[in-house]
Structures are given as C-alpha cells and as structure tokens.
Write a protein that holds these residues in place. Sequence first.
Motif, PDB file in Angstrom:
ATOM      1  N   ASP A 339       9.580  15.176  -6.145  1.00 46.72           N
ATOM      2  CA  ASP A 339       8.147  15.528  -5.632  1.00 46.72           C
ATOM      3  C   ASP A 339       7.283  14.839  -4.043  1.00 46.72           C
ATOM      4  N   VAL A 340       7.330  13.797  -4.696  1.00 47.74           N
ATOM      5  CA  VAL A 340       6.810  12.514  -4.078  1.00 47.74           C
ATOM      6  C   VAL A 340       7.961  12.352  -2.503  1.00 47.74           C
ATOM      7  N   ALA A 341       9.335  12.129  -3.240  1.00 44.90           N
ATOM      8  CA  ALA A 341      10.746  12.120  -2.284  1.00 44.90           C
ATOM      9  C   ALA A 341      10.556  12.938  -1.352  1.00 44.90           C
ATOM     10  N   GLN A 342      10.130  14.367  -1.711  1.00 50.24           N
ATOM     11  CA  GLN A 342      10.406  15.412  -0.298  1.00 50.24           C
ATOM     12  C   GLN A 342       9.271  15.324   0.613  1.00 50.24           C
ATOM     13  N   ALA A 343       7.676  15.491  -0.214  1.00 51.42           N
ATOM     14  CA  ALA A 343       6.971  15.113   0.682  1.00 51.42           C
ATOM     15  C   ALA A 343       6.650  13.712   2.062  1.00 51.42           C
ATOM     16  N   LEU A 344       7.327  12.894   1.875  1.00 50.80           N
ATOM     17  CA  LEU A 344       7.349  11.804   2.611  1.00 50.80           C
ATOM     18  C   LEU A 344       9.067  11.381   3.412  1.00 50.80           C
ATOM     19  N   GLU A 345      10.021  12.663   3.217  1.00 49.34           N
ATOM     20  CA  GLU A 345      11.281  12.813   3.564  1.00 49.34           C
ATOM     21  C   GLU A 345      11.911  11.471   3.371  1.00 49.34           C
ATOM     22  N   LEU A 346      11.554  10.760   1.930  1.00 49.81           N
ATOM     23  CA  LEU A 346      12.422   9.196   1.310  1.00 49.81           C
ATOM     24  C   LEU A 346      13.378  10.147   0.541  1.00 49.81           C
ATOM     25  N   HIS A 347      14.657   8.700   0.056  1.00 54.38           N
ATOM     26  CA  HIS A 347      15.143   9.252  -0.605  1.00 54.38           C
ATOM     27  C   HIS A 347      14.388   8.826  -2.290  1.00 54.38           C
ATOM     28  N   GLU A 348      14.846   9.524  -3.274  1.00 49.86           N
ATOM     29  CA  GLU A 348      13.709   8.931  -5.203  1.00 49.86           C
ATOM     30  C   GLU A 348      14.216   7.843  -4.746  1.00 49.86           C
ATOM     31  N   SER A 349      14.969   7.289  -5.015  1.00 54.02           N
ATOM     32  CA  SER A 349      15.566   5.350  -5.532  1.00 54.02           C
ATOM     33  C   SER A 349      14.488   4.758  -4.791  1.00 54.02           C
ATOM     34  N   THR A 350      14.231   5.370  -3.428  1.00 51.08           N
ATOM     35  CA  THR A 350      12.797   4.317  -2.904  1.00 51.08           C
ATOM     36  C   THR A 350      11.490   5.275  -2.939  1.00 51.08           C
ATOM     37  N   VAL A 351      11.563   6.346  -3.200  1.00 49.84           N
ATOM     38  CA  VAL A 351       9.990   6.169  -4.277  1.00 49.84           C
ATOM     39  C   VAL A 351       9.849   5.418  -5.610  1.00 49.84           C
ATOM     40  N   SER A 352      11.057   5.454  -6.442  1.00 45.13           N
ATOM     41  CA  SER A 352      11.093   4.819  -7.614  1.00 45.13           C
ATOM     42  C   SER A 352      10.818   2.933  -7.509  1.00 45.13           C
ATOM     43  N   ARG A 353      11.512   2.818  -6.374  1.00 42.77           N
ATOM     44  CA  ARG A 353      11.690   1.388  -6.197  1.00 42.77           C
ATOM     45  C   ARG A 353      10.330   0.821  -5.667  1.00 42.77           C
ATOM     46  N   ALA A 354       9.103   1.690  -5.081  1.00 40.54           N
ATOM     47  CA  ALA A 354       8.226   1.061  -4.271  1.00 40.54           C
ATOM     48  C   ALA A 354       6.766   1.471  -5.545  1.00 40.54           C
ATOM     49  N   THR A 355       7.039   2.177  -6.934  1.00 38.12           N
ATOM     50  CA  THR A 355       6.287   2.279  -8.051  1.00 38.12           C
ATOM     51  C   THR A 355       7.176   1.104  -9.298  1.00 38.12           C
ATOM     52  N   ARG A 356       7.628   0.813  -8.961  1.00 44.40           N
ATOM     53  CA  ARG A 356       7.841   0.173 -10.718  1.00 44.40           C
ATOM     54  C   ARG A 356       7.553  -1.471  -9.841  1.00 44.40           C
ATOM     55  N   LEU A 357       6.353  -1.401 -11.148  1.00 39.24           N
ATOM     56  CA  LEU A 357       5.431  -2.491 -11.372  1.00 39.24           C
ATOM     57  C   LEU A 357       4.400  -2.601 -10.471  1.00 39.24           C
ATOM     58  N   LYS A 358       4.697  -1.701  -9.763  1.00 44.11           N
ATOM     59  CA  LYS A 358       3.272  -1.131  -8.633  1.00 44.11           C
ATOM     60  C   LYS A 358       1.753  -1.086 -10.088  1.00 44.11           C
ATOM     61  N   TYR A 359       0.690  -1.396  -9.788  1.00 53.52           N
ATOM     62  CA  TYR A 359      -0.131  -1.018 -10.449  1.00 53.52           C
ATOM     63  C   TYR A 359      -1.634  -0.200  -9.898  1.00 53.52           C
ATOM     64  N   ALA A 360      -2.122   0.162  -9.878  1.00 50.34           N
ATOM     65  CA  ALA A 360      -4.009   1.057  -8.937  1.00 50.34           C
ATOM     66  C   ALA A 360      -5.193   0.859  -9.939  1.00 50.34           C
ATOM     67  N   GLN A 361      -6.200   0.148  -8.956  1.00 49.60           N
ATOM     68  CA  GLN A 361      -7.261  -0.143  -9.844  1.00 49.60           C
ATOM     69  C   GLN A 361      -7.555   2.091  -9.802  1.00 49.60           C
ATOM     70  N   THR A 362      -8.347   2.456 -11.025  1.00 48.53           N
ATOM     71  CA  THR A 362      -8.676   3.844 -10.649  1.00 48.53           C
ATOM     72  C   THR A 362     -10.040   3.662 -11.503  1.00 48.53           C
ATOM     73  N   PRO A 363     -10.792   4.713 -11.284  1.00 49.54           N
ATOM     74  CA  PRO A 363     -11.971   4.826 -12.164  1.00 49.54           C
ATOM     75  C   PRO A 363     -11.876   4.637 -13.403  1.00 49.54           C
ATOM     76  N   TRP A 364     -10.535   5.033 -13.955  1.00 50.66           N
ATOM     77  CA  TRP A 364     -10.301   4.540 -15.829  1.00 50.66           C
ATOM     78  C   TRP A 364      -9.696   4.204 -15.884  1.00 50.66           C
ATOM     79  N   GLY A 365      -9.603   2.703 -15.145  1.00 55.71           N
ATOM     80  CA  GLY A 365      -9.015   1.384 -15.644  1.00 55.71           C
ATOM     81  C   GLY A 365      -7.404   1.595 -14.394  1.00 55.71           C
ATOM     82  N   VAL A 366      -6.709   0.355 -14.879  1.00 51.04           N
ATOM     83  CA  VAL A 366      -5.598  -0.520 -13.998  1.00 51.04           C
ATOM     84  C   VAL A 366      -4.409   0.009 -15.215  1.00 51.04           C
ATOM     85  N   ILE A 367      -3.691   1.475 -13.905  1.00 48.99           N
ATOM     86  CA  ILE A 367      -2.266   2.041 -14.126  1.00 48.99           C
ATOM     87  C   ILE A 367      -1.382   2.114 -14.033  1.00 48.99           C
TER      88      ILE A 367
END
Length: 446
Positions: A339-367
């Motif tokens: 879904d993200v790859a199609q929206a951004l016109e990227l390859h799925e493997s690129t999205v997978s690499r971009a989210t690997r071991l990346k963390y986000a601060q949210t109102p519900w903690g670090v995820i």
Amino acid sequence: MRTQASLELGQHQQLALTPQLRQALGLLQCSSQELDLEIARALAENPLLQRDEAVPDAAAVQAEMLARHWARPASRTVPDDMPESPAAQTLAEHLLQQLHTTRASVRDQSLVSLLIGELDDRGRLDYDPAAYRAVLPTDWDVPDEEWLAALRLLQSFDPAGVGARDLAECLRLQLRARAAEWPAPVLALALRLTRHLDDLAAGRWTKLCAALACDRAALEAARQAILRLDPHPTSAWAQDVAAYVVPDILFYDTDQGWRASLNPALEPRLRIAPDLLARIEGDSPAPGLREPLQQARLLIQQLGQRRQTILRVAECIAQRQQAFLDQGRAALRPLGLRDVAQALELHESTVSRATRLKYAQTPWGVIELKQFFATGVQTDAGEDASAQAVQALMRRLLADERPEKPWSDARLAELLAGQGIGIARRTVAKYREAMGVPAASLRKKR
C-alpha cells in the motif's frame, strides 16, 4: 544419446545493482546506531569529509517546535542523562554466530540470514517465500525447496524451537531436540499430540484417546512431556528495545492532522572540508583527492536520499494511521508494504528497508515503524480492522473475565462478533497465542 554444443544470441532485461546502488540501499536499511558506525568509518577513511555542526535555521525552528510538542514524552522514552548499559547479545546475533560456524554456502547463509531478520519477538517466523523474494537480487532464482532447506537449517539452531511457524511446530522442534529425555513411544505420541493442542488445552481426554488410539496413561505421559517444553524458548533474548532507543521519527499533531518529522538529533550532517575543497578546485589541484571528493559527494547525496525516503514513508504512515495516533492500538488500520509502495511509487523492498529498525515517537510510546503494518480482518459492517486492533479488543475482553470461569476461544469469538468483528474460533486461538495468553483451561483459577 548425443549432445551438441551451440551458441545462441539472446536479449533479456536484468536489473544490475551497481556498487553505488548497493551502498545507497545499505544506508537506507541502517538503524541510527548502524548509520553512526558507517559515518564514523567514512570520516576515518576519507580526509575530505567532516561533520557539519551547523544546523540550518529551519531545522532549528522545527526542532524547537517538536521539543515543545513532546515536552512530556511517553514513559517508555529514556532521559538523555541515562547511562548507557552494556549491550547484551541479541537473538539475531546468537543465531548468526551459529550460522557462521556451519559449512553452508554463501548463498545458503544469505537465505538463512534473511530468515533470521524476519523472526518476530518470540523467535517465530511468518514463513512467506514469495515476500522474501522481493528483497533479493533480481537474478536470484530461489525455488521453494531451497527456502525450505534454509528454514530447516535455521530450525536446527539453539534455542530449540526457534524459527517455528506456529506453536505446534515450536513444540515439535523441542521434542526432537530433547528426544533422549523420553522413551520412544512417549516421544512419538507427544509429537502427534502437538497437532491437537486445542483439545489438549480443553482437557478432552476421551476425544484425544480416540484420535490418537491410545489409553489414558499413555496420553498422560505424552502430556507431561509437552508440559516440560517452553512455548517461548527465545524469551531469554527478549528485550524491551523501545525503552532504549531514541526515535528516528516524531509524529506530531497539527490543525491538518498528524504529521511526521525526522528527529533532528539523529540526522547526520556531513560536508566537504572547505580548505581541502579549495585546494582541489584551485589552480594547482592537490593530487590524489579527486576520487575521495567523488566518494564524499556521493555519500552526502545518499544520506540526503535516505532522509527523504524515510520521511516520505513516515508521512504516508501518519496519513494512513491517523486513527491510531488519535485513539491507540485498537484503532490501527490494516496497512501493507505494498500500500505504501504504491502510494509513493517505490518498490516494496525499499519501503521494507526504510522501516527496518526505525522507531517513531507517538502519543502511545516509542513504536517500531514495522508495527504500523498490520493485516486486515473483515468486520460485519464490511470494513477492515487490523489484527492488532482485534488483539487490543481481546485484551479488553480478557481483562473483564472471571478468573474462576475464564472465557473459551468460542466465547471470545461470540463476544467479538457482538462488537462487529466476525472471526472464527481458530483465528481467536491464533491471536490469543500471539498475545502469549494461555488457553482457558490454563487460565482458570482453581
């Protein structure tokens, strides 16, 4: 039978990964800690590179705004003055250490390494060779038999049960690894009993004896063997990673909804040393610096591309998961890499690499960003709910059950159906196991 050699000319298209592209992909999948090591190595090897300590005015303003927004961070974040604890060996490191002692070929080691990277927190594997092929070089043709061989090699490692595709296989792997602890008939019956875990948890002894063609004493011996196993054999390596990481992404609320920004504290800024650059571009160019200059410019460009890709992916996640950021895990929507790859016109493997071991601060903690990708469950209203949202709802229901009469999987399915989530009892059992919640017979307070 005669053979004859011949030469033929043909054309075919193939994507070749250049060294520059491989380096860019490697930087993209680096965690912030891994990226620090890569930058430190580049600074040591290239005399033209140096850190750019000057923060652009726009970034400074953004950093101040984000600091105000997260003035009261979630309890799972770590204060800046917390001393760094010694790094314990992770499960992946433990498994890779064993892999490197085998005689497996470089290709087989690559496949097993990929499977190790796909293990969840329990050491289990959502085995899907079709998805794995998307991150392999395009010229790699890996048949199902080769994937299965890689899986078997992984499952032979310590701890016994790692790499299992479900709880039953986890138990069978442990039984085979500890086969010497039981007589052969008991072991054989216990292996068969793992295929009837629902009946075992419910205490349906008569049904089990009939299905397994055994008497009650033999069944009890097999049951005792299974009770000596560990349903979570990798728990010794389980660590609350989010409690020790600084988030790469900061999600913040605006009048137009939730947005994403890179954490300015983790953005590596490099520049080319001005004095050396002047020598190269002057009337008397310094010898031997042309190639380092090209490498320095390439690295700076790739770091910029890395920042842009991660931010684009994070922005897309924020746009798709507005309800989660507002309401919590129960509102997590189904979302796939595709879904993200199609929206951004990227390859799925690129999205997978971009989210690997990346963390986000949210109102519900670090995820971890990968947690925002959830499979979907159809509701009675025809809408989709994520599996994690269903599990969150199950946790609420389980919190209200009576300890002396806990709800069965069938009863939980009925309660979920009453809230518009129509899923089968077997699916409820699967989610319950994923949550680490024992069957009703084991939760019952006696």
